[in-house]
Design an enzyme around this catalytic site. Structure first.
Site, PDB file in Angstrom:
ATOM      1  N   ARG A  49       0.845  -1.186   0.000  1.00  0.00           N
ATOM      2  CA  ARG A  49       0.000   0.000   0.000  1.00  0.00           C
ATOM      3  C   ARG A  49       0.881   1.237   0.000  1.00  0.00           C
ATOM      4  O   ARG A  49       2.100   1.127   0.078  1.00  0.00           O
ATOM      5  CB  ARG A  49      -0.902  -0.016   1.234  1.00  0.00           C
ATOM      6  CG  ARG A  49      -0.167  -0.521   2.499  1.00  0.00           C
ATOM      7  CD  ARG A  49      -0.331   0.275   3.753  1.00  0.00           C
ATOM      8  NE  ARG A  49      -0.171   1.673   3.625  1.00  0.00           N
ATOM      9  CZ  ARG A  49       0.982   2.332   3.737  1.00  0.00           C
ATOM     10  NH1 ARG A  49       2.114   1.677   3.938  1.00  0.00           N
ATOM     11  NH2 ARG A  49       1.002   3.645   3.625  1.00  0.00           N
ATOM     12  N   GLY A  50       0.250   2.372  -0.188  1.00  0.00           N
ATOM     13  CA  GLY A  50       1.035   3.610  -0.314  1.00  0.00           C
ATOM     14  C   GLY A  50       1.148   3.942  -1.784  1.00  0.00           C
ATOM     15  O   GLY A  50       1.524   3.070  -2.573  1.00  0.00           O
ATOM     16  N   ALA A  51       0.827   5.160  -2.162  1.00  0.00           N
ATOM     17  CA  ALA A  51       0.728   5.496  -3.581  1.00  0.00           C
ATOM     18  C   ALA A  51       1.916   5.026  -4.434  1.00  0.00           C
ATOM     19  O   ALA A  51       1.733   4.267  -5.399  1.00  0.00           O
ATOM     20  CB  ALA A  51       0.511   7.009  -3.715  1.00  0.00           C
ATOM     21  N   ARG A  92      -7.690  -0.096  -6.761  1.00  0.00           N
ATOM     22  CA  ARG A  92      -7.949   1.034  -5.844  1.00  0.00           C
ATOM     23  C   ARG A  92      -7.987   2.311  -6.681  1.00  0.00           C
ATOM     24  O   ARG A  92      -7.173   2.476  -7.590  1.00  0.00           O
ATOM     25  CB  ARG A  92      -6.870   1.144  -4.754  1.00  0.00           C
ATOM     26  CG  ARG A  92      -6.836  -0.031  -3.797  1.00  0.00           C
ATOM     27  CD  ARG A  92      -5.838   0.198  -2.666  1.00  0.00           C
ATOM     28  NE  ARG A  92      -6.354   1.163  -1.681  1.00  0.00           N
ATOM     29  CZ  ARG A  92      -5.602   1.679  -0.696  1.00  0.00           C
ATOM     30  NH1 ARG A  92      -4.313   1.377  -0.614  1.00  0.00           N
ATOM     31  NH2 ARG A  92      -6.137   2.522   0.180  1.00  0.00           N
ATOM     32  N   GLN A 199      -2.278   2.602  10.009  1.00  0.00           N
ATOM     33  CA  GLN A 199      -0.986   2.602   9.320  1.00  0.00           C
ATOM     34  C   GLN A 199       0.074   3.370  10.125  1.00  0.00           C
ATOM     35  O   GLN A 199       1.258   3.069  10.077  1.00  0.00           O
ATOM     36  CB  GLN A 199      -1.105   3.239   7.923  1.00  0.00           C
ATOM     37  CG  GLN A 199      -1.866   2.417   6.891  1.00  0.00           C
ATOM     38  CD  GLN A 199      -3.334   2.780   6.812  1.00  0.00           C
ATOM     39  OE1 GLN A 199      -3.944   3.076   7.849  1.00  0.00           O
ATOM     40  NE2 GLN A 199      -3.922   2.748   5.621  1.00  0.00           N
ATOM     41  N   ASP A 240      -1.576  10.935  -2.112  1.00  0.00           N
ATOM     42  CA  ASP A 240      -1.948   9.877  -3.061  1.00  0.00           C
ATOM     43  C   ASP A 240      -2.295  10.428  -4.428  1.00  0.00           C
ATOM     44  O   ASP A 240      -2.264   9.707  -5.422  1.00  0.00           O
ATOM     45  CB  ASP A 240      -3.132   9.078  -2.491  1.00  0.00           C
ATOM     46  CG  ASP A 240      -2.704   8.289  -1.273  1.00  0.00           C
ATOM     47  OD1 ASP A 240      -2.610   8.883  -0.181  1.00  0.00           O
ATOM     48  OD2 ASP A 240      -2.428   7.095  -1.416  1.00  0.00           O
ATOM     49  N   ASN A 250      -4.956  12.588   0.537  1.00  0.00           N
ATOM     50  CA  ASN A 250      -4.150  11.735   1.383  1.00  0.00           C
ATOM     51  C   ASN A 250      -5.080  11.004   2.343  1.00  0.00           C
ATOM     52  O   ASN A 250      -6.294  11.218   2.342  1.00  0.00           O
ATOM     53  CB  ASN A 250      -3.096  12.559   2.147  1.00  0.00           C
ATOM     54  CG  ASN A 250      -1.986  11.694   2.709  1.00  0.00           C
ATOM     55  OD1 ASN A 250      -1.355  10.922   1.974  1.00  0.00           O
ATOM     56  ND2 ASN A 250      -1.754  11.791   4.013  1.00  0.00           N
ATOM     57  N   LYS A 251      -4.501  10.128   3.163  1.00  0.00           N
ATOM     58  CA  LYS A 251      -5.295   9.332   4.091  1.00  0.00           C
ATOM     59  C   LYS A 251      -6.300  10.169   4.869  1.00  0.00           C
ATOM     60  O   LYS A 251      -5.981  11.290   5.308  1.00  0.00           O
ATOM     61  CB  LYS A 251      -4.346   8.617   5.063  1.00  0.00           C
ATOM     62  CG  LYS A 251      -4.978   7.680   6.047  1.00  0.00           C
ATOM     63  CD  LYS A 251      -5.899   6.653   5.413  1.00  0.00           C
ATOM     64  CE  LYS A 251      -5.224   5.979   4.263  1.00  0.00           C
ATOM     65  NZ  LYS A 251      -6.112   5.186   3.413  1.00  0.00           N
TER      66      LYS A 251
HETATM   67  C1  LIG Z   1       3.868   7.756   0.145  1.00  0.00           C
HETATM   68  S1  LIG Z   1       2.203   7.842  -0.215  1.00  0.00           S
HETATM   69  C2  LIG Z   1       1.520   7.061   1.171  1.00  0.00           C
HETATM   70  C3  LIG Z   1       0.070   7.358   1.323  1.00  0.00           C
HETATM   71  O1  LIG Z   1      -0.713   6.203   1.006  1.00  0.00           O
HETATM   72  C4  LIG Z   1      -1.487   5.903   2.152  1.00  0.00           C
HETATM   73  O2  LIG Z   1      -2.738   5.356   1.841  1.00  0.00           O
HETATM   74  P1  LIG Z   1      -2.949   3.741   1.970  1.00  0.00           P
HETATM   75  O3  LIG Z   1      -2.245   3.302   3.226  1.00  0.00           O
HETATM   76  O4  LIG Z   1      -4.440   3.607   2.022  1.00  0.00           O
HETATM   77  O5  LIG Z   1      -2.339   3.171   0.708  1.00  0.00           O
HETATM   78  C5  LIG Z   1      -1.640   7.218   2.854  1.00  0.00           C
HETATM   79  O6  LIG Z   1      -2.548   8.067   2.198  1.00  0.00           O
HETATM   80  C6  LIG Z   1      -0.235   7.713   2.741  1.00  0.00           C
HETATM   81  O7  LIG Z   1      -0.041   9.048   3.023  1.00  0.00           O
END
Ligand SMILES: CSC[C@H]1O[C@H](OP(=O)(O)O)[C@H](O)[C@@H]1O
Length: 353
Positions: A49-51, A92, A199, A240, A250-251
């Site tokens: 996960r993470g963009a 996603r 997270q 993201d 973002n989250k």
């Molecule tokens: C380095 S971008 C990370 C970004 O992605 C996370 O979302 P997710 O855990 O749902 O993939 C979150 O928005 C982070 O800031």
């Protein structure tokens, strides 16, 4: 411990290996994805996960999904490639890096239309590896540029996880902190636990602990109080998807932190590679926001915490307007008080600075 969020294992007929982030921090386990369905599920369930990491995983996912057509006709290979790209794009909706990586892989196949399938598949693996290496380099550059914004002896708040686990390298927001610490600056990080999937508590705290950087986990509803107690002197988050005018998705909860930072006169920084910008969207209200399951909220701690039949709303992201963002940190440098014109000029500059 040294860790790689994900990596390709073996030759072109190999597999995508990744840390299953849903098991951290109590279990460190790597899983091998041998099918595109396995990659899709890993992205959907936030095992990866993470963009930026989602983009890198999707690029390798194209290689996994076309692996069995190395000996097929190019027509059949192209048909499969189109199916695989469309399938991975459905995993996603918010992180634009996913679509940016898939577009890069599709564009390569279009450009190299005369190659036989086997050679084309080899080239796709090379391109996925290139996307991975470039992301690692962008993370390092973001760290260099962002580190200059942090003074020694400060408290830094972050939300969710924008560390190495969210990228192909050292992270975006956390890369800034890692670089500041490596430069000898003493910082304490306050990590929002980041409900509902935690997270921050599970991943950011783990990554900072691995690096020996002091970190304090707080519940999301404590951010205002720690700011009021003058424990926070800067906020750094990931993103993201960033629209052309600088609005940043973002989250969920990031927008609230930005409002709190404004109210307390604390700088709010967004750290992201250029692959996170979506210039096709003029403003952030056009960014698709992922809606996730009821269970993530109602049964998140292994027990039912919401009465049966009660509705749950679970948007996974929110959008922080550009006027709440002090600066955006990319691999090219820092855009202070971001707006459409400054972002366009910034992205027109040479790549990594
Ligand atoms: C380095 S971008 C990370 C970004 O992605 C996370 O979302 P997710 O855990 O749902 O993939 C979150 O928005 C982070 O800031």
């Amino acid at each position: 411990m040294e860790y790689q969020t994900l990596h390709w294992k073996g030759d072109a007929t190999g597999s995508l290996c990744m840390i299953d982030q849903t098991l951290l921090p109590t279990e460190f386990k790597e899983i091998d994805c041998w099918t595109v369905e396995g990659v899709w599920e890993a992205i959907k369930m936030l095992r990866v996960r993470g963009a930026p990491a989602i983009g890198v995983a999707a690029a390798y996912g194209v290689v996994v999904g076309t692996r069995e057509l190395r000996e097929a006709s190019r027509q059949d290979f192209n048909k499969k490639l189109t199916e695989v790209v469309k399938y991975l794009a459905s995993s996603r909706p918010t992180a634009v890096n996913l679509f940016w990586a898939l577009d890069r892989m599709s564009a390569l196949a279009l450009k190299e239309s005369s190659l036989a399938s086997l050679a084309m598949h080899d080239r796709l693996l090379e391109e996925a590896r290139r996307i991975h290496v470039q992301d690692r380099e962008m993370c390092a550059a973001i760290g260099r540029h962002g580190s200059e914004l942090l003074k020694s002896g400060t408290g830094v708040l972050t939300h969710c996880n924008a560390g190495g686990l969210a990228t192909g390298g050292d992270g975006t927001a956390l890369s800034v902190m890692f670089a500041a610490a490596a430069a000898g600056k003493s910082i304490r990080v306050y990590a929002d636990e980041t409900r509902p999937l935690l997270q921050g508590a599970r991943l950011t705290a783990w990554e900072l602990q691995q690096r020996g950087i002091p970190v304090t986990v707080i519940c999301d509803n404590m951010a205002a109080q720690v700011m009021k107690e003058d424990r926070i002197h800067a906020v750094v988050t990931g993103a993201d998807r960033i629209a052309a005018n600088g609005d940043a998705a973002n989250k969920i909860g990031t927008y609230g932190v930005a409002l709190l930072a404004k109210a307390h006169g604390i700088p709010f920084y967004v750290a992201a590679p250029s692959s996170t910008f979506d210039l096709s969207l003029s403003t952030g209200d056009k960014i698709p926001i992922e809606q996730r399951s009821r269970e993530e909220v109602a049964e998140g701690f292994g027990r039912q915490t919401v009465p049966e039949g009660v509705d749950v709303y679970n948007p996974a992201f929110d959008v922080t307007p550009a006027d709440l963002i002090t600066a955006i940190i990319t691999e090219r440098g820092v855009v202070q008080r971001p707006n459409r014109e400054l972002i366009a000029a910034h992205l027109a500059e040479d790549a990594i600075a």
